[in-house]
Design a protein around this motif. Structure first.
Motif, PDB file in Angstrom:
ATOM      1  N   TYR A   1       0.827  -1.215   0.000  1.00 11.11           N
ATOM      2  CA  TYR A   1       0.000   0.000   0.000  1.00 11.11           C
ATOM      3  C   TYR A   1       0.860   1.264   0.000  1.00 11.11           C
ATOM      4  N   ASP A   2       2.034   1.200   0.592  1.00 13.51           N
ATOM      5  CA  ASP A   2       2.926   2.367   0.579  1.00 13.51           C
ATOM      6  C   ASP A   2       3.436   2.680  -0.826  1.00 13.51           C
ATOM      7  N   LEU A   3       3.368   1.722  -1.735  1.00 17.18           N
ATOM      8  CA  LEU A   3       3.865   1.912  -3.101  1.00 17.18           C
ATOM      9  C   LEU A   3       2.825   2.485  -4.059  1.00 17.18           C
ATOM     10  N   VAL A   4       1.583   2.449  -3.671  1.00 18.55           N
ATOM     11  CA  VAL A   4       0.510   2.853  -4.583  1.00 18.55           C
ATOM     12  C   VAL A   4      -0.162   4.127  -4.079  1.00 18.55           C
TER      13      VAL A   4
ATOM     14  N   ALA B   1      16.377   4.177  -9.678  1.00 21.20           N
ATOM     15  CA  ALA B   1      16.971   3.111  -8.865  1.00 21.20           C
ATOM     16  C   ALA B   1      16.009   2.661  -7.765  1.00 21.20           C
ATOM     17  N   ARG B   2      15.348   3.628  -7.128  1.00 16.62           N
ATOM     18  CA  ARG B   2      14.384   3.281  -6.069  1.00 16.62           C
ATOM     19  C   ARG B   2      13.238   2.449  -6.628  1.00 16.62           C
ATOM     20  N   LEU B   3      12.734   2.870  -7.772  1.00 19.76           N
ATOM     21  CA  LEU B   3      11.605   2.152  -8.378  1.00 19.76           C
ATOM     22  C   LEU B   3      12.011   0.782  -8.904  1.00 19.76           C
ATOM     23  N   ALA B   4      13.214   0.662  -9.428  1.00 25.61           N
ATOM     24  CA  ALA B   4      13.689  -0.654  -9.880  1.00 25.61           C
ATOM     25  C   ALA B   4      13.787  -1.610  -8.696  1.00 25.61           C
ATOM     26  N   ALA B   5      14.282  -1.121  -7.565  1.00 23.89           N
ATOM     27  CA  ALA B   5      14.348  -1.952  -6.356  1.00 23.89           C
ATOM     28  C   ALA B   5      12.943  -2.309  -5.871  1.00 23.89           C
TER      29      ALA B   5
ATOM     30  N   ALA C   1       0.249  -2.934  -7.467  1.00 19.64           N
ATOM     31  CA  ALA C   1       1.509  -2.285  -7.095  1.00 19.64           C
ATOM     32  C   ALA C   1       2.553  -2.476  -8.189  1.00 19.64           C
ATOM     33  N   ALA C   2       2.631  -3.673  -8.746  1.00 24.17           N
ATOM     34  CA  ALA C   2       3.598  -3.935  -9.820  1.00 24.17           C
ATOM     35  C   ALA C   2       3.323  -3.041 -11.018  1.00 24.17           C
ATOM     36  N   ASP C   3       2.058  -2.914 -11.383  1.00 24.41           N
ATOM     37  CA  ASP C   3       1.703  -2.052 -12.515  1.00 24.41           C
ATOM     38  C   ASP C   3       2.051  -0.593 -12.229  1.00 24.41           C
ATOM     39  N   HIS C   4       1.733  -0.142 -11.018  1.00 23.30           N
ATOM     40  CA  HIS C   4       1.984   1.254 -10.655  1.00 23.30           C
ATOM     41  C   HIS C   4       3.485   1.554 -10.625  1.00 23.30           C
TER      42      HIS C   4
ATOM     43  N   ALA D   1      10.287  -2.580  -7.718  1.00 22.84           N
ATOM     44  CA  ALA D   1       9.730  -3.559  -8.662  1.00 22.84           C
ATOM     45  C   ALA D   1      10.209  -4.964  -8.317  1.00 22.84           C
ATOM     46  N   ARG D   2      11.489  -5.096  -8.003  1.00 21.35           N
ATOM     47  CA  ARG D   2      12.023  -6.408  -7.605  1.00 21.35           C
ATOM     48  C   ARG D   2      11.368  -6.856  -6.306  1.00 21.35           C
ATOM     49  N   GLY D   3      11.210  -5.944  -5.365  1.00 21.15           N
ATOM     50  CA  GLY D   3      10.554  -6.284  -4.106  1.00 21.15           C
ATOM     51  C   GLY D   3       9.131  -6.751  -4.301  1.00 21.15           C
ATOM     52  N   VAL D   4       8.396  -6.054  -5.153  1.00 19.59           N
ATOM     53  CA  VAL D   4       7.011  -6.463  -5.434  1.00 19.59           C
ATOM     54  C   VAL D   4       7.002  -7.864  -6.044  1.00 19.59           C
ATOM     55  N   GLU D   5       7.922  -8.121  -6.934  1.00 20.16           N
ATOM     56  CA  GLU D   5       7.986  -9.435  -7.587  1.00 20.16           C
ATOM     57  C   GLU D   5       8.181 -10.558  -6.569  1.00 20.16           C
ATOM     58  N   VAL D   6       9.129 -10.394  -5.647  1.00 23.02           N
ATOM     59  CA  VAL D   6       9.394 -11.476  -4.694  1.00 23.02           C
ATOM     60  C   VAL D   6       8.313 -11.569  -3.625  1.00 23.02           C
TER      61      VAL D   6
END
Length: 125
Positions: free
Chosen positions: A33-36, A100-104, A57-60, A106-111
């Motif tokens: 929720y903090d990501l969206v 860089a923050r968003l790439a990290a 979240a992944a889409d956002h 995205a990886r976090g959302v994936e796992v």
């Protein structure tokens, strides 16, 4: 998942407890929720289905990452005659950091999404 899994995959967010730990799913949902945008909290379906929240979240995050990349590529050309050089350089740095923050994220959302789906991560030796 049963028991606490102290080993988490690379990219696992620090804010999310490991799968199997008490309240790990609650910490995952709070982090997602903090990501969206805050308005996403109004959708009951996202509260009910954390895997769906992870998808949103992944889409956002992906959209934000693409926007940062596009901004980095175009800010010099589009604003060079409207801003001083130091402002352009500061904007480039901001886009790099945000990317860089968003790439990290995205990886976090994936796992995290994988763990919410019941996938177990097994470290390779």
């Amino acid at each position: 998942m049963s028991g606490v899994d102290d080993s988490v995959p690379p990219g696992w967010p620090e804010e999310v407890r490991p799968p199997g730990a008490p309240d790990w799913e609650r910490t995952a949902v709070a982090w997602l929720y903090d990501l969206v945008p805050p308005d996403y909290r109004a959708h009951e379906v996202l509260r009910r289905y954390p895997v769906l929240l992870a998808r949103f979240a992944a889409d956002h995050v992906a959209a934000g990452l693409e926007a940062a990349r596009r901004g980095w590529r175009t800010v010099r050309v589009e604003l060079a005659d409207q801003l001083p050089a130091e402002a352009i350089e500061a904007a480039m740095t901001a886009y790099e950091r945000e990317g860089a923050r968003l790439a990290a994220a995205a990886r976090g959302v994936e796992v995290v999404a994988g763990a919410l789906r019941g996938e177990r991560w097994v470290p390779r030796i």
